[in-house]
Structure formats: C-alpha cells, structure tokens
Motif scaffolding. Structure first.
Motif, short mmCIF file in Angstrom:
data_model
loop_
_atom_site.label_atom_id
_atom_site.label_comp_id
_atom_site.label_asym_id
_atom_site.label_seq_id
_atom_site.Cartn_x
_atom_site.Cartn_y
_atom_site.Cartn_z
N LYS A 1 -6.52 29.02 -5.06
CA LYS A 1 -7.62 29.65 -4.33
C LYS A 1 -8.77 28.68 -4.13
N ASP A 2 -9.08 27.92 -5.16
CA ASP A 2 -10.16 26.93 -5.02
C ASP A 2 -9.80 25.86 -4.01
N ILE A 3 -8.49 25.44 -4.03
CA ILE A 3 -8.07 24.41 -3.07
C ILE A 3 -8.17 24.93 -1.64
N ASN A 4 -7.76 26.18 -1.42
CA ASN A 4 -7.85 26.76 -0.08
C ASN A 4 -9.30 26.90 0.37
N GLU A 5 -10.18 27.29 -0.54
CA GLU A 5 -11.60 27.40 -0.21
C GLU A 5 -12.19 26.05 0.15
N PHE A 6 -11.79 25.02 -0.58
CA PHE A 6 -12.28 23.67 -0.28
C PHE A 6 -11.78 23.21 1.09
N ARG A 7 -10.49 23.45 1.38
CA ARG A 7 -9.96 23.06 2.69
C ARG A 7 -10.65 23.82 3.81
N LYS A 8 -10.93 25.10 3.56
CA LYS A 8 -11.58 25.91 4.59
C LYS A 8 -12.99 25.48 4.86
N ASN A 9 -13.69 25.06 3.82
CA ASN A 9 -15.11 24.71 3.98
C ASN A 9 -15.33 23.25 4.32
N PHE A 10 -14.49 22.34 3.81
CA PHE A 10 -14.78 20.91 3.95
C PHE A 10 -13.69 20.13 4.71
N GLN A 11 -12.55 20.75 5.03
CA GLN A 11 -11.46 20.08 5.76
C GLN A 11 -11.03 20.93 6.96
N LYS A 12 -11.93 21.21 7.87
CA LYS A 12 -11.64 22.02 9.05
C LYS A 12 -10.81 21.21 10.05
N PRO A 13 -9.97 21.87 10.88
CA PRO A 13 -9.15 21.13 11.86
C PRO A 13 -9.99 20.37 12.87
N GLU A 14 -11.20 20.85 13.17
CA GLU A 14 -12.01 20.17 14.18
C GLU A 14 -12.49 18.81 13.72
N THR A 15 -12.51 18.59 12.41
CA THR A 15 -13.01 17.32 11.87
C THR A 15 -11.94 16.24 11.79
N ARG A 16 -10.68 16.57 12.15
CA ARG A 16 -9.61 15.59 12.04
C ARG A 16 -9.57 14.71 13.28
N ARG A 17 -9.02 13.50 13.12
CA ARG A 17 -8.93 12.55 14.24
C ARG A 17 -7.88 12.98 15.26
N GLU A 18 -6.75 13.57 14.80
CA GLU A 18 -5.67 13.96 15.70
C GLU A 18 -5.77 15.41 16.14
N PHE A 19 -6.97 16.02 16.06
CA PHE A 19 -7.12 17.41 16.47
C PHE A 19 -6.86 17.60 17.96
N ASP A 20 -7.18 16.59 18.78
CA ASP A 20 -6.96 16.74 20.21
C ASP A 20 -5.47 16.81 20.57
N LEU A 21 -4.60 16.35 19.66
CA LEU A 21 -3.16 16.44 19.91
C LEU A 21 -2.60 17.83 19.63
N SER A 22 -3.25 18.58 18.77
CA SER A 22 -2.77 19.91 18.40
C SER A 22 -3.81 20.99 18.64
N ASP A 23 -4.72 20.73 19.57
CA ASP A 23 -5.76 21.72 19.88
C ASP A 23 -5.13 22.87 20.66
N PRO A 24 -5.19 24.11 20.18
CA PRO A 24 -4.60 25.24 20.92
C PRO A 24 -5.35 25.55 22.22
#
Length: 340
Positions: A54-77
């Motif tokens: 649960k803590d890992i998921n909360e951390f990913r949700k708050n600090f590792q969002k898909p918009e902050t990734r470099r390859e987000f434009d390749l998998s942007d819905p």
C-alpha cells in the motif's frame, strides 16, 4: 492362578495408560499453542506485506505519475485526440507518396463506388452460380450416359459369358456322352472277346477230349487181318502224321491267339491314341476359349479405362474452369478489404 499378581499387572497397565494419555494430552495442547502462534505470525507477516504494498502504491501515485515519464508520449491514451488528422481533404499537401496516408480507393465517393462494386460482385456471383449449375447438369448428364454405357457393356459381357458357359457345358456333355458310348462299346467288345475265348477254350477242350490222342482211336491199332481186330502189344500210340497234325493245329492255335492278342493290343493302342487326341483337342478348345475370354475381358477393361480416363479429364477440366473464376473473386475481396 495368581489373582494378586494379575490384579497388580492390570493396575500397572491402567497407570501406564493414564500416564500415556496425560502425556498425549499435554503434547496436543502444546501443538495447539504452537499452531496459534504460527497463525498469528503468518497474519502479522501478511499484514506487513499488505501495508508495504500500500505504501509503495501511494508513493507511485504521488511521486511517479505517468505524465512525468520520458516515454509518456509513446503511450499517451490522448495522443490521437491531441494529434492532427492524417488527411484533411483529398488535396491535402501533406498526403504525398511517402506519407502513406492516401491510397487507391480512399476517396470521397467511397460509398457510391462501394455500392457499384457490390452490385458488380453480385452479378458476377449470380453468373458463376448459373455457370456452376450448367456445369453440374452437364456432369450429371455425362455421368448418366457413362453409367448407361457401362451397364450395357456389362450386360453384353455377361451375355457373352453365359453363351460361352453354355457352349462349354454342351461340349463337356457331348464329350462325356462320346466317352460313355466308347466305354460301353469297349466293355461290350471285351465281353464278346471273353465269351469267344471261353467258347474257343471249350471247343479246344472238347476237341482234345474227343480226339485220337486222348480217346485212343481204335484205328490206330487196326490189324492187317481186319479192322475189327486190335493188336494191343503193337500199338504204340498215335502215328507221326497224327502227331504232326496235332502239333500243326496247336501251332495254328498259338498263332491265332498271338494274332488276336496283337489285334487287341493295336485296338487298345488306337483307343488310347484317340482318347489322348480327344483330350488334347478338348484342352486346346478350352485354352482357345480362355484366350478369347481373356481378350474380350482385356478389351472391356481397356474400354472402361478409356471411359474412366475421359471422365477424369472432364472432371479436371470442370474443376479448372471452376478454379479459374476463384482468383478474380479473391482479388475483389482483397481489393474491398484494402479500400476499407
């Protein structure tokens, strides 16, 4: 019986069983306690793992969002919604040959063209169905004609075979009758020869019994003083002429018997030769009939093979005609799929 010793043994046995029962109960209670401790530890471990995830998921949700990734434009819905259309019109300057955005059939009059193509395919399909029905009718007519001709040939062959069987049967019957007649003739001839031989033997025996040799004819001992007188002391049997006559008669009989035996042997040889010739002629006739039957059967097989070959060739031709129309339909089907 020592009752006190037995009572003592029973009491010791009960004490021992009570001790074992108490030890087993204590061991069972200890096992239950250990099981409860293990269950508590497992529940605590599962709870810790769940809290960590649960803590890992909360951390990913708050600090590792898909918009902050470099390859987000390749998998942007929402990438297709944000992007411009590939072609705005038929004359879009971006739709060059290298853009691969405009192909043959992707025009504005797509609906009218598809309607015309569907109608054309329907007409082609109806035409193919009519041709297929006509081909099936022709094939059925050819099959019926082939079946009729085959039935006629089979009937002719059966009739010819029946005639051959009748002729062979008639020849066999005639041969049996001829052999039976010859056997009867030979039996009658042997019977007559046996009767004649028996009669000759009886005549010979009678002649010998009534002859001068055995009957001692008085003429042999006729005296010179008269025929009524006999000279016993001078009679020494028959004369040389009489003996020569008897010997000559015996030689003639021997020669006659030899002649009869030779004639009988020649007749038997002639009969054997005729039997062999008849058997050889019958065998030659049977072989000739077998060769004729084999030739007719081979001719019939050749005719059937030719008819089968013609039927197979016609079937192959019809299949080639059927398959010659399939690539066109496949082409239009692939063409319509590409157009879509």
């Amino acid at each position: 019986v020592d009752k006190d010793a037995l009572d003592t043994q029973v009491k010791d046995r009960k004490i021992q069983e009570a001790a074992e029962k108490a030890w087993n109960e204590e061991f069972a209670n200890e096992m239950k306690k250990n099981d409860k401790i293990i269950c508590m530890l497992e529940e605590r471990q599962k709870s810790d793992i769940r809290n960590i995830n649960k803590d890992i998921n909360e951390f990913r949700k708050n600090f590792q969002k898909p918009e902050t990734r470099r390859e987000f434009d390749l998998s942007d819905p929402q990438a297709l919604k944000k992007d411009r259309p590939a072609r705005l019109s038929d004359n879009d300057p971006r739709c060059t040959a290298s853009s691969l955005q405009k192909f043959m059939g992707e025009d504005l009059n797509y609906d009218q063209r598809m309607k015309f193509q569907k109608e054309q395919l329907r007409e082609w399909s109806l035409q193919q169905q009519r041709e297929w029905k006509n081909a099936l009718a022709d094939q059925k007519f050819a099959d019926d004609l082939y079946d009729k001709s085959r039935i006629e040939l089979d009937q002719k062959s059966m009739e010819q075979q029946r005639k051959e069987e009748e002729n062979r049967r008639a020849v066999c019957v005639a041969t049996k009758d001829f052999n039976r007649a010859q056997a009867a003739e030979v039996a009658e001839k042997k019977k007559m020869e046996k009767y004649k031989k028996m009669k000759d033997d009886m005549d010979e025996i009678t002649s010998l019994l009534q002859g001068d040799f055995l009957s001692e004819n008085p003429e042999q001992a006729v005296s010179s003083f008269g025929r009524h007188r006999v000279i016993p002391d001078r009679w020494k049997g028959m004369s040389q002429d009489q003996l020569m006559a008897i010997r000559s008669s015996q030689q003639q009989q021997v020669l006659e018997k030899l002649r009869l035996k030779e004639e009988e042997r020649q007749k038997e040889a002639e009969w054997d030769r005729q039997s062999i010739q008849n058997a050889r002629a019958l065998l030659i006739l049977e072989r000739q009939q077998q060769r004729q039957s084999l030739a007719r059967r081979q001719a019939l097989d050749n005719i059937n093979a030719e008819l089968s070959h013609e039927q197979k060739s016609k079937n192959i031709y019809l299949k080639q005609e059927e398959y010659s129309n399939v690539p066109t339909a496949q082409f239009y089907a692939q063409f319509n799929t590409t157009s879509r």
